[in-house]
Design a protein around this motif. Structure first.
Motif, PDB file in Angstrom:
ATOM      1  N   LEU A  75       0.682 -10.457   5.237  1.00 40.60           N
ATOM      2  CA  LEU A  75       0.998  -9.116   5.721  1.00 40.60           C
ATOM      3  C   LEU A  75      -0.254  -8.345   6.100  1.00 40.60           C
ATOM      4  O   LEU A  75      -1.265  -8.380   5.386  1.00 40.60           O
ATOM      5  CB  LEU A  75       1.765  -8.338   4.651  1.00 40.60           C
ATOM      6  N   GLN A  76      -0.182  -7.645   7.201  1.00 40.47           N
ATOM      7  CA  GLN A  76      -1.178  -6.658   7.579  1.00 40.47           C
ATOM      8  C   GLN A  76      -0.428  -5.358   7.859  1.00 40.47           C
ATOM      9  O   GLN A  76       0.364  -5.282   8.800  1.00 40.47           O
ATOM     10  CB  GLN A  76      -1.988  -7.097   8.798  1.00 40.47           C
TER      11      GLN A  76
ATOM     12  N   THR B 180       0.631 -14.529  10.293  1.00 37.96           N
ATOM     13  CA  THR B 180       0.271 -13.114  10.252  1.00 37.96           C
ATOM     14  C   THR B 180       1.469 -12.280  10.698  1.00 37.96           C
ATOM     15  O   THR B 180       2.031 -12.515  11.769  1.00 37.96           O
ATOM     16  CB  THR B 180      -0.913 -12.823  11.185  1.00 37.96           C
ATOM     17  N   VAL B 181       1.838 -11.317   9.887  1.00 34.71           N
ATOM     18  CA  VAL B 181       2.941 -10.411  10.217  1.00 34.71           C
ATOM     19  C   VAL B 181       2.419  -8.982  10.109  1.00 34.71           C
ATOM     20  O   VAL B 181       1.936  -8.569   9.050  1.00 34.71           O
ATOM     21  CB  VAL B 181       4.151 -10.614   9.275  1.00 34.71           C
ATOM     22  N   HIS B 182       2.505  -8.237  11.205  1.00 34.41           N
ATOM     23  CA  HIS B 182       2.017  -6.863  11.240  1.00 34.41           C
ATOM     24  C   HIS B 182       3.162  -5.894  10.969  1.00 34.41           C
ATOM     25  O   HIS B 182       4.232  -5.997  11.582  1.00 34.41           O
ATOM     26  CB  HIS B 182       1.398  -6.553  12.600  1.00 34.41           C
ATOM     27  N   VAL B 183       2.915  -4.976  10.059  1.00 40.58           N
ATOM     28  CA  VAL B 183       3.893  -3.932   9.724  1.00 40.58           C
ATOM     29  C   VAL B 183       3.271  -2.595  10.094  1.00 40.58           C
ATOM     30  O   VAL B 183       2.179  -2.253   9.632  1.00 40.58           O
ATOM     31  CB  VAL B 183       4.258  -3.958   8.225  1.00 40.58           C
ATOM     32  N   GLU B 184       3.951  -1.840  10.944  1.00 42.44           N
ATOM     33  CA  GLU B 184       3.441  -0.558  11.418  1.00 42.44           C
ATOM     34  C   GLU B 184       4.189   0.578  10.731  1.00 42.44           C
ATOM     35  O   GLU B 184       5.424   0.636  10.788  1.00 42.44           O
ATOM     36  CB  GLU B 184       3.565  -0.460  12.933  1.00 42.44           C
ATOM     37  N   VAL B 185       3.439   1.469  10.101  1.00 40.23           N
ATOM     38  CA  VAL B 185       4.008   2.579   9.339  1.00 40.23           C
ATOM     39  C   VAL B 185       3.606   3.879  10.030  1.00 40.23           C
ATOM     40  O   VAL B 185       2.425   4.247  10.045  1.00 40.23           O
ATOM     41  CB  VAL B 185       3.504   2.575   7.883  1.00 40.23           C
ATOM     42  N   ARG B 186       4.581   4.556  10.618  1.00 43.11           N
ATOM     43  CA  ARG B 186       4.309   5.811  11.327  1.00 43.11           C
ATOM     44  C   ARG B 186       4.556   6.994  10.394  1.00 43.11           C
ATOM     45  O   ARG B 186       5.644   7.127   9.825  1.00 43.11           O
ATOM     46  CB  ARG B 186       5.200   5.934  12.558  1.00 43.11           C
ATOM     47  N   LEU B 187       3.552   7.847  10.261  1.00 38.50           N
ATOM     48  CA  LEU B 187       3.655   9.004   9.387  1.00 38.50           C
ATOM     49  C   LEU B 187       4.232  10.199  10.130  1.00 38.50           C
ATOM     50  O   LEU B 187       4.165  10.290  11.355  1.00 38.50           O
ATOM     51  CB  LEU B 187       2.280   9.371   8.822  1.00 38.50           C
ATOM     52  N   ARG B 188       4.766  11.136   9.364  1.00 39.79           N
ATOM     53  CA  ARG B 188       5.268  12.379   9.929  1.00 39.79           C
ATOM     54  C   ARG B 188       4.096  13.207  10.466  1.00 39.79           C
ATOM     55  O   ARG B 188       2.960  13.059  10.005  1.00 39.79           O
ATOM     56  CB  ARG B 188       6.038  13.173   8.874  1.00 39.79           C
ATOM     57  N   PRO B 189       4.369  14.111  11.431  1.00 39.41           N
ATOM     58  CA  PRO B 189       3.270  14.867  12.063  1.00 39.41           C
ATOM     59  C   PRO B 189       2.378  15.615  11.079  1.00 39.41           C
ATOM     60  O   PRO B 189       1.167  15.661  11.255  1.00 39.41           O
ATOM     61  CB  PRO B 189       4.010  15.836  12.996  1.00 39.41           C
ATOM     62  N   ARG B 190       2.945  16.200  10.029  1.00 42.40           N
ATOM     63  CA  ARG B 190       2.142  17.015   9.116  1.00 42.40           C
ATOM     64  C   ARG B 190       1.962  16.361   7.739  1.00 42.40           C
ATOM     65  O   ARG B 190       1.637  17.034   6.770  1.00 42.40           O
ATOM     66  CB  ARG B 190       2.771  18.400   8.966  1.00 42.40           C
ATOM     67  N   ALA B 191       2.198  15.078   7.678  1.00 43.71           N
ATOM     68  CA  ALA B 191       2.026  14.378   6.405  1.00 43.71           C
ATOM     69  C   ALA B 191       0.563  14.380   5.990  1.00 43.71           C
ATOM     70  O   ALA B 191      -0.329  14.148   6.813  1.00 43.71           O
ATOM     71  CB  ALA B 191       2.532  12.943   6.519  1.00 43.71           C
TER      72      ALA B 191
ATOM     73  N   ALA C 219       9.437   8.816   1.474  1.00 47.44           N
ATOM     74  CA  ALA C 219      10.373   9.685   2.187  1.00 47.44           C
ATOM     75  C   ALA C 219       9.705  10.980   2.628  1.00 47.44           C
ATOM     76  O   ALA C 219      10.038  11.543   3.679  1.00 47.44           O
ATOM     77  CB  ALA C 219      11.578   9.984   1.305  1.00 47.44           C
ATOM     78  N   ALA C 220       8.751  11.455   1.840  1.00 47.14           N
ATOM     79  CA  ALA C 220       8.096  12.726   2.153  1.00 47.14           C
ATOM     80  C   ALA C 220       7.072  12.603   3.277  1.00 47.14           C
ATOM     81  O   ALA C 220       6.772  13.602   3.949  1.00 47.14           O
ATOM     82  CB  ALA C 220       7.409  13.274   0.902  1.00 47.14           C
ATOM     83  N   SER C 221       6.553  11.395   3.515  1.00 45.13           N
ATOM     84  CA  SER C 221       5.447  11.248   4.466  1.00 45.13           C
ATOM     85  C   SER C 221       5.732  10.321   5.629  1.00 45.13           C
ATOM     86  O   SER C 221       5.126  10.460   6.698  1.00 45.13           O
ATOM     87  CB  SER C 221       4.191  10.743   3.728  1.00 45.13           C
ATOM     88  N   VAL C 222       6.623   9.351   5.429  1.00 49.62           N
ATOM     89  CA  VAL C 222       6.816   8.302   6.427  1.00 49.62           C
ATOM     90  C   VAL C 222       7.969   8.644   7.356  1.00 49.62           C
ATOM     91  O   VAL C 222       8.981   9.202   6.944  1.00 49.62           O
ATOM     92  CB  VAL C 222       7.056   6.939   5.742  1.00 49.62           C
ATOM     93  N   GLU C 223       7.789   8.294   8.620  1.00 51.49           N
ATOM     94  CA  GLU C 223       8.818   8.505   9.630  1.00 51.49           C
ATOM     95  C   GLU C 223       9.516   7.204  10.018  1.00 51.49           C
ATOM     96  O   GLU C 223      10.706   7.195  10.321  1.00 51.49           O
ATOM     97  CB  GLU C 223       8.172   9.137  10.868  1.00 51.49           C
ATOM     98  N   ARG C 224       8.769   6.094  10.001  1.00 52.16           N
ATOM     99  CA  ARG C 224       9.334   4.813  10.440  1.00 52.16           C
ATOM    100  C   ARG C 224       8.474   3.679   9.919  1.00 52.16           C
ATOM    101  O   ARG C 224       7.249   3.782   9.891  1.00 52.16           O
ATOM    102  CB  ARG C 224       9.389   4.758  11.970  1.00 52.16           C
ATOM    103  N   ILE C 225       9.130   2.595   9.495  1.00 51.45           N
ATOM    104  CA  ILE C 225       8.438   1.368   9.102  1.00 51.45           C
ATOM    105  C   ILE C 225       9.030   0.227   9.927  1.00 51.45           C
ATOM    106  O   ILE C 225      10.238  -0.031   9.852  1.00 51.45           O
ATOM    107  CB  ILE C 225       8.582   1.069   7.596  1.00 51.45           C
ATOM    108  N   ALA C 226       8.189  -0.422  10.711  1.00 55.32           N
ATOM    109  CA  ALA C 226       8.681  -1.465  11.613  1.00 55.32           C
ATOM    110  C   ALA C 226       7.846  -2.723  11.466  1.00 55.32           C
ATOM    111  O   ALA C 226       6.616  -2.670  11.354  1.00 55.32           O
ATOM    112  CB  ALA C 226       8.645  -0.989  13.057  1.00 55.32           C
ATOM    113  N   VAL C 227       8.533  -3.858  11.447  1.00 60.33           N
ATOM    114  CA  VAL C 227       7.870  -5.165  11.457  1.00 60.33           C
ATOM    115  C   VAL C 227       7.721  -5.580  12.918  1.00 60.33           C
ATOM    116  O   VAL C 227       8.709  -5.656  13.659  1.00 60.33           O
ATOM    117  CB  VAL C 227       8.696  -6.206  10.685  1.00 60.33           C
ATOM    118  N   SER C 228       6.502  -5.836  13.346  1.00 59.64           N
ATOM    119  CA  SER C 228       6.244  -6.159  14.745  1.00 59.64           C
ATOM    120  C   SER C 228       6.568  -7.613  15.041  1.00 59.64           C
ATOM    121  O   SER C 228       6.769  -8.432  14.135  1.00 59.64           O
ATOM    122  CB  SER C 228       4.781  -5.867  15.095  1.00 59.64           C
ATOM    123  N   GLU C 229       6.580  -7.934  16.341  1.00 59.32           N
ATOM    124  CA  GLU C 229       6.794  -9.312  16.749  1.00 59.32           C
ATOM    125  C   GLU C 229       5.624 -10.165  16.272  1.00 59.32           C
ATOM    126  O   GLU C 229       4.521  -9.679  16.064  1.00 59.32           O
ATOM    127  CB  GLU C 229       6.928  -9.414  18.273  1.00 59.32           C
ATOM    128  N   SER C 230       5.890 -11.452  16.086  1.00 59.63           N
ATOM    129  CA  SER C 230       4.892 -12.358  15.540  1.00 59.63           C
ATOM    130  C   SER C 230       4.836 -13.622  16.376  1.00 59.63           C
ATOM    131  O   SER C 230       5.749 -13.924  17.154  1.00 59.63           O
ATOM    132  CB  SER C 230       5.235 -12.696  14.080  1.00 59.63           C
TER     133      SER C 230
END
Length: 481
Positions: free
Chosen positions: A101-102, A28-39, A76-87
């Motif tokens: 993937l999750q 299992t690999v978790h990917v966290e996608v953080r959106l922009r404040p007003r996305a 690019a218009a909505s996302v602020e950061r895409i990070a692969v978490s520890e596993s």
């Protein structure tokens, strides 16, 4: 979390539900996608775009921050950061074909507003308006990065995540509580300054992201233990009951996940043996009884987690300790963890232009330098204009500093203030001329300085300053003892 995962065909709906589970040999690999404040983009749309983007990779680093998605206009218009978490995977990289993937899309709140519970309602002293607890909406931007900043010797963070995963699996399977029981209570104990409270907050933030497909929102409720003791005899037990009535109302929202944090839990759960012997107030006995009763009521709710911390675990009533599913000792950091803590501190001030640009090696790289230094001539006396020599010297010196800190048994809290004390006492404010510099053009995504970062004080000056602070603190500690 384990090699047995759930395949959801790119969707998070139904994840952790046993009837949808398919046993595989994938990690299992978790990917966290953080959106922009007003996305305003739909979460499922972003999730599908990120999934398609990641599928173009052959391997991913564990953990790592992804780049290149900025070339996709919708991301690019909505996302602020895409990070692969520890596993749980022991490797630092993993082939895409070996991953399950999750993808978690979330939009942290910018507000620092807290909903407060007052203990004054219904109490005879109208002037006693101390807040009994505060509630924070999660995920919250103010706690972004807190999880990654916490570094421990063993795998405490993954243990806690695995515990939550296990309780959800059993709850979803409708396991009979009379046969298999758990209380959803975690107790972290250990010396002061080891990050117990910060770990609870970081875990709450992490869970609000990981469980976003199950719950529409999450909250962290922090109990002010000291406010629950009333100067009116026998009122304290009632205050505890009144507070947990409010908590029960929050838990009634089945689409909300609630983390309750009881910091310094010994204030509420002092051993009842003292009260029975007459050495402690009998009101304390009522508080413990009320708390244990309320915990027993909450354990049947699948959308609540009770986190507690203590520096004095021996003072806690044995009945509370027995109810804790996990009793985890959080020790002072060893040399390896200290190195990583100091490295992140140094990378931060380098990234802000306060320290002159230099590459600070990871722990693994530093250990390689240390192993080879025993068989190769020292480079300490050589000119440091060579970046590789400079990097090697920084690594060896930082390892030596970490060993000194370990010998002095410095806590994580003490370690992270070393740069502040070094600047104030030995480097001098006048030697730093980078205040007001925008960090956006300085720091790179991995914490290393940008080649174009402005010049600051030399890293050797900072290392020497921190070394002096550690020696000074050792002297002061001897005087204190």
């Amino acid at each position: 979390m384990t090699v047995v995962d759930i395949i959801t065909n790119g969707s998070q709906e139904g994840a952790l539900s046993p009837q949808n589970a398919i046993s595989t040999s994938k990690w299992t690999v978790h990917v966290e996608v953080r959106l922009r404040p007003r996305a305003a983009a739909r979460f499922d749309t972003i999730r599908n775009l990120v999934h398609a983007y990641i599928c173009a990779f052959d391997r991913l680093g564990l953990p790592s921050t992804l780049h290149g998605w900025q070339d996709i206009p919708e991301l690019a218009a909505s996302v602020e950061r895409i990070a692969v978490s520890e596993s749980a995977c022991p490797s630092h990289t993993l082939a895409l074909e070996d991953m399950a993937l999750q993808i978690h899309v979330y939009q942290p709140s910018d507000s620092d507003s807290f909903e407060e519970f007052s203990n004054s309602a219904g109490v005879r002293d109208d002037d006693d308006d101390t807040m009994a607890a505060s509630v924070c909406e999660l995920p919250n931007r103010s706690w972004e990065g807190l999880w990654d900043s916490l570094i421990y010797a063993d795998n405490i963070k993954m243990k806690l995540l695995d515990y939550i995963h296990a309780t959800l699996v059993l709850s979803d399977a409708n396991v009979d509580f009379n046969l298999v029981s758990w209380n959803r209570v975690v107790l972290l104990h250990g010396p002061p300054g080891t990050g117990k409270t910060s770990l609870c907050r970081a875990l709450a933030q992490k869970l609000s992201i990981r469980l976003s497909h199950r719950y529409t929102h999450a909250r962290l409720l922090e109990i002010n233990s000291h406010s629950l003791f009333s100067k009116w005899f026998s009122e304290s037990g009632k205050l505890v009951q009144r507070l947990f009535n409010g908590i029960t109302e929050l838990v009634e929202e089945e689409d909300a996940f609630l983390v309750v944090l009881i910091d310094e839990v010994e204030s509420l759960t002092a051993a009842r043996a003292g009260a029975m012997a007459g050495t402690e107030p009998s009101d304390g006995l009522r508080v413990v009884n009320a708390l244990l009763t309320q915990l027993d009521k909450l354990k049947h709710r699948k959308n609540v987690l009770i986190m507690s911390t203590s520096n004095l675990v021996k003072a806690i009533d044995s009945a509370f300790v027995d109810r804790a599913d996990i009793v985890q000792y959080v020790d002072l950091p060893p040399r390896e963890a200290i190195y990583e803590i100091l490295r992140t501190c140094l990378c931060e001030i380098i990234g802000k232009g306060i320290v002159a640009s230099v590459s600070v090696p990871t722990l693994k790289q530093a250990q390689i330098y240390e192993a080879t230094s025993r068989t190769t001539p020292s480079t300490a006396s050589l000119p440091t204009s060579d970046p590789q020599i400079k990097t090697r010297n920084v690594a060896l010196r930082l390892l030596a500093l970490a060993a000194q800190c370990r010998a002095q048994r410095l806590s994580g809290r003490a370690l992270r203030r070393l740069p502040v004390l070094a600047l104030a006492r030995y480097i001098g404010i006048g030697n730093v001329h980078t205040f007001g510099v925008s960090s956006s053009s300085i720091a790179t995504s991995n914490g290393q300085p940008s080649p174009n970062s402005p010049g600051g004080a030399d890293v050797d000056v900072w290392l020497e300053g921190m070394e002096k602070v550690v020696k000074e603190q050792a002297t002061e500690l001897e005087r204190l003892n």
